[in-house]
Structures are given as C-alpha cells and as structure tokens.
Write a protein that holds these residues in place. Structure first.
Motif, PDB file in Angstrom:
ATOM      1  N   ILE A   5       0.721  -1.240  -0.124  1.00 31.18           N
ATOM      2  CA  ILE A   5       0.078  -0.127  -0.034  1.00 31.18           C
ATOM      3  C   ILE A   5       0.931   1.067  -0.043  1.00 31.18           C
ATOM      4  O   ILE A   5       0.705   2.272  -0.779  1.00 31.18           O
ATOM      5  CB  ILE A   5      -0.921   0.204   1.240  1.00 31.18           C
ATOM      6  N   ARG A   6       1.897   1.217   0.887  1.00 28.03           N
ATOM      7  CA  ARG A   6       2.943   2.449   0.858  1.00 28.03           C
ATOM      8  C   ARG A   6       3.470   2.612  -0.514  1.00 28.03           C
ATOM      9  O   ARG A   6       3.505   3.678  -0.894  1.00 28.03           O
ATOM     10  CB  ARG A   6       3.903   2.302   1.925  1.00 28.03           C
ATOM     11  N   TYR A   7       3.808   1.318  -1.222  1.00 27.08           N
ATOM     12  CA  TYR A   7       4.567   1.471  -2.461  1.00 27.08           C
ATOM     13  C   TYR A   7       3.514   2.055  -3.292  1.00 27.08           C
ATOM     14  O   TYR A   7       3.915   2.617  -4.397  1.00 27.08           O
ATOM     15  CB  TYR A   7       5.089   0.108  -2.711  1.00 27.08           C
ATOM     16  N   LEU A   8       2.303   1.547  -3.365  1.00 25.47           N
ATOM     17  CA  LEU A   8       1.364   2.060  -4.537  1.00 25.47           C
ATOM     18  C   LEU A   8       1.249   3.647  -4.348  1.00 25.47           C
ATOM     19  O   LEU A   8       0.867   4.420  -5.466  1.00 25.47           O
ATOM     20  CB  LEU A   8       0.131   1.500  -4.279  1.00 25.47           C
ATOM     21  N   ILE A   9       1.138   4.287  -2.935  1.00 19.78           N
ATOM     22  CA  ILE A   9       1.019   5.373  -2.856  1.00 19.78           C
ATOM     23  C   ILE A   9       2.164   6.128  -3.388  1.00 19.78           C
ATOM     24  O   ILE A   9       2.111   7.267  -4.241  1.00 19.78           O
ATOM     25  CB  ILE A   9       1.097   5.776  -1.397  1.00 19.78           C
ATOM     26  N   VAL A  10       3.385   5.732  -3.202  1.00 21.10           N
ATOM     27  CA  VAL A  10       4.598   6.366  -4.000  1.00 21.10           C
ATOM     28  C   VAL A  10       4.443   6.326  -5.532  1.00 21.10           C
ATOM     29  O   VAL A  10       4.639   7.068  -6.119  1.00 21.10           O
ATOM     30  CB  VAL A  10       5.902   5.842  -3.469  1.00 21.10           C
ATOM     31  N   PHE A  11       4.014   5.140  -5.980  1.00 22.96           N
ATOM     32  CA  PHE A  11       4.023   4.719  -7.390  1.00 22.96           C
ATOM     33  C   PHE A  11       2.926   5.898  -8.050  1.00 22.96           C
ATOM     34  O   PHE A  11       3.019   6.596  -9.028  1.00 22.96           O
ATOM     35  CB  PHE A  11       3.488   3.392  -7.782  1.00 22.96           C
ATOM     36  N   ALA A  12       2.002   6.336  -7.418  1.00 21.03           N
ATOM     37  CA  ALA A  12       0.721   6.833  -7.947  1.00 21.03           C
ATOM     38  C   ALA A  12       1.417   8.512  -7.800  1.00 21.03           C
ATOM     39  O   ALA A  12       1.025   9.348  -8.703  1.00 21.03           O
ATOM     40  CB  ALA A  12      -0.458   6.895  -6.911  1.00 21.03           C
ATOM     41  N   LYS A  13       1.937   8.710  -6.833  1.00 21.98           N
ATOM     42  CA  LYS A  13       2.472   9.989  -6.803  1.00 21.98           C
ATOM     43  C   LYS A  13       3.486  10.290  -7.924  1.00 21.98           C
ATOM     44  O   LYS A  13       3.649  11.488  -8.392  1.00 21.98           O
ATOM     45  CB  LYS A  13       3.005  10.541  -5.306  1.00 21.98           C
ATOM     46  N   ILE A  14       4.456   9.531  -8.217  1.00 22.69           N
ATOM     47  CA  ILE A  14       5.632   9.423  -9.198  1.00 22.69           C
ATOM     48  C   ILE A  14       4.848   9.692 -10.449  1.00 22.69           C
ATOM     49  O   ILE A  14       5.104  10.306 -11.482  1.00 22.69           O
ATOM     50  CB  ILE A  14       6.341   8.441  -9.268  1.00 22.69           C
ATOM     51  N   ALA A  15       3.705   8.666 -10.510  1.00 25.71           N
ATOM     52  CA  ALA A  15       3.009   8.705 -12.076  1.00 25.71           C
ATOM     53  C   ALA A  15       2.201  10.124 -12.112  1.00 25.71           C
ATOM     54  O   ALA A  15       2.360  10.626 -13.513  1.00 25.71           O
ATOM     55  CB  ALA A  15       2.193   7.730 -12.041  1.00 25.71           C
ATOM     56  N   GLU A  16       1.829  10.621 -10.903  1.00 24.92           N
ATOM     57  CA  GLU A  16       0.768  11.809 -11.120  1.00 24.92           C
ATOM     58  C   GLU A  16       2.040  13.104 -11.703  1.00 24.92           C
ATOM     59  O   GLU A  16       1.420  13.861 -12.458  1.00 24.92           O
ATOM     60  CB  GLU A  16       0.111  12.173  -9.743  1.00 24.92           C
ATOM     61  N   ILE A  17       3.044  13.155 -11.120  1.00 25.17           N
ATOM     62  CA  ILE A  17       4.164  14.141 -11.361  1.00 25.17           C
ATOM     63  C   ILE A  17       5.008  13.947 -12.484  1.00 25.17           C
ATOM     64  O   ILE A  17       5.186  15.048 -13.197  1.00 25.17           O
ATOM     65  CB  ILE A  17       4.744  14.501  -9.974  1.00 25.17           C
ATOM     66  N   GLY A  18       5.311  12.458 -12.716  1.00 28.60           N
ATOM     67  CA  GLY A  18       6.011  12.252 -14.045  1.00 28.60           C
ATOM     68  C   GLY A  18       7.401  12.415 -13.693  1.00 28.60           C
ATOM     69  O   GLY A  18       8.163  12.541 -14.335  1.00 28.60           O
ATOM     70  N   SER A  19       7.839  12.420 -12.407  1.00 26.00           N
ATOM     71  CA  SER A  19       9.386  12.693 -11.944  1.00 26.00           C
ATOM     72  C   SER A  19       9.360  11.823 -10.631  1.00 26.00           C
ATOM     73  O   SER A  19       8.635  11.974  -9.706  1.00 26.00           O
ATOM     74  CB  SER A  19       9.566  13.814 -11.884  1.00 26.00           C
TER      75      SER A  19
END
Length: 307
Positions: A5-19
């Motif tokens: 779940i923690r990793y998914l939150i990080v993944f989503a934020k990276i995908a949202e910002i693109g960096s």
C-alpha cells in the motif's frame, strides 16, 4: 500487503507528477527511498511499471492498468490526512501560551480576546511573565517574547516592533545636570531589568549617529511595569514601551530623556517547539497576532506617531 500500500502511494504520486525526484519530494521522501519503494513494488508484482531513461519516465502497459487502483489509494490517503489536519484544529480544546506581563495592557490582549471568540470551545491558559520561561519544560505551546530568540532548537516568527523611550520624572532629572549626549546617562541612576542587558543603543534623529551606552542599575526588577512604576516614583531612568508611557508623557508626569535620540526598538517574536504541527491551533494564534499588528499597521507606535 501493508508495505505494498505504501509502495502504491509512492507509485501513484510519481506517475501523477512524472518524476521520481519530484514525486518523492511531494510526499516527504528522499529520491533514493522512493526509487527503492518503486523497485520493491515492481519486484513484488513481477512486472515493470515505468520505462526509464535519463530524461523522463513513462508508464508501461502494466503500469497503466495499476494506476487507477494506486490513484484511488492515494486519494483516500490524502483525503484522510487533510481531514485529520482540519479536525486537529477544530478538536483542540486546550492551548498553553506565555506572554510578557507588560502585554496585559495595550492591543495585544484585545487580539487574544478576538482569537478566543473564533474558538469558543478552546480552553486558553495564559502565563504572564516578563522572564523567559523554558517552554518545553513548562509545556507551553507558544510563547510571545520581547527580544531576539536565543534558543536555536525552537522555531520563531517575527511579529512586530516595540518602540520604547528613556523616561523619568522632572523631579528626578532636577537632581542631575541636564544630559546633553547619551554618555551623560551612564552616570545617572537606572532601574534595570534582570532579563535585559544593562546597555542601550540610541540613534540621533537628525544625523543618524548611533551611540551605545552601558550602566550599572542601582535597583533591578524582573517586570517591565514594575520598573516603570519605580521611575514614576522618582527612582531613576527606565525604558518602557511607548504605549505604556504615552498618557503620562501627555500629562507631563513623565518626560522623555534626550528626545532627539531614539532608543533602539525591540522586536517581538512568537517562539514554539520544533515539533508543533503546522496545522495546530497555536499556528492559528500566531498568524492572528501577526496579521492584527501588521495588516492594521498598529505596531504600538501610538506615541511616536503623534509627535
């Protein structure tokens, strides 16, 4: 599972910002930690989620399929955090603050009263003391202090300027030759403050010359108002805030000494522990006091503005 779940939150934020680096910063992680979380998530899922090169990252097909689930988790997390921050302000029932005793008089206390009206359920404990308390030991949420902060472990915010003047009674001054320059004040009787250095910096209003004087007080107190009351009883020189001496000067009971020389004003700060949440009600009070003095441009300048 919980780690995913923690990793998914990080993944989503990276995908949202693109960096990776910017996504990591947005959720308070280092780039290295965010990269590790992303790598672990890909390992746990057995697939790559991003195409990476030196310039940018793009989602793989598997990454696109996972993104909606990850975004839903991120939104739930961020909404929960925001709700918690709001409730921590609304739900706070008690606030411990410390103010200089001299602020019992003047606009400061009226702004505290206005703040209390905005939070009718708040229990506000106020310590009124000109001495500088140990706010951590005494469990004080925020202290309002006169003078520059000295404890680097605490956070501080400048609030407003406190003009002051050297004053005495005419009767006291008749016992001395009329002072002509700041250095003449060093041999006169002073009422000292235990929490302030026994020195004063004065600036000439006409040519900008600055002179620092030092003195040995023949009586010392730990309360600004007490020092001023002693001055009114012909005991010596004092340097109270202008708003405190204003009426007595207008009536002639007190006079400014060397009025052509301006005493260096003091700065007033809010001081608080470094771990105080930024969304706390204490921050709301700090901002209230700051805006009250600066937006209205009242900075305890009443006497000096009239003369």
């Amino acid at each position: 599972m919980i780690e995913d779940i923690r990793y998914l939150i990080v993944f989503a934020k990276i995908a949202e910002i693109g960096s990776i680096s910017k996504g990591a910063k947005a959720i308070g992680l280092s780039t290295a930690t965010a990269s590790q979380h992303l790598t672990k998530l890909e390992k746990n899922l057995g697939c790559a989620l991003f195409y990476r090169n030196t310039r940018k990252i793009t989602l793989t097909h598997d990454g696109e399929k996972l993104l909606e689930t990850a975004k839903s988790i991120l939104e739930t997390y961020e909404q929960g955090i925001n709700d918690l921050r709001k409730s921590s302000i609304i739900g706070t029932k008690k606030l411990n603050i410390s103010i200089p005793a001299i602020f019992i008089h003047g606009d400061f206390m009226s702004y505290i009263t206005e703040f209390m009206k905005d939070y009718p359920d708040l229990i506000l404990n106020i310590t009124c003391d000109d001495e500088k308390n140990d706010i951590v030991f005494e469990n004080i949420d925020v202290a309002f202090r006169i003078g520059e902060p000295i404890d680097s472990s605490l956070k501080a915010k400048y609030l407003f300027e406190l003009p002051r003047s050297i004053v005495a009674t005419k009767e006291f001054l008749r016992t001395y030759n009329e002072p002509q320059i700041p250095n003449d004040l060093e041999t006169m009787k002073w009422i000292g403050l235990s929490m302030r250095p026994h020195s004063r910096l004065l600036k000439n209003n006409e040519n900008g010359e600055e002179i620092k004087i030092s003195y040995n007080p023949y009586v010392c107190v730990n309360n600004v108002e007490a020092s001023y009351q002693l001055a009114k009883l012909n005991a010596g020189l004092a340097a109270p805030p202008d708003y405190l001496s204003k009426n007595d000067i207008l009536s002639g009971d007190i006079v400014r000494v060397l009025p052509q020389w301006e005493l260096q004003p003091l700065n007033v700060y809010a001081i608080w522990p470094g771990n105080l949440p930024i969304n706390s009600i204490a921050y709301s009070l700090i901002n209230k006091i700051y805006s009250s003095f600066n937006d209205k441009n009242i900075q305890y300048h009443i006497y000096r503005n009239e003369n």
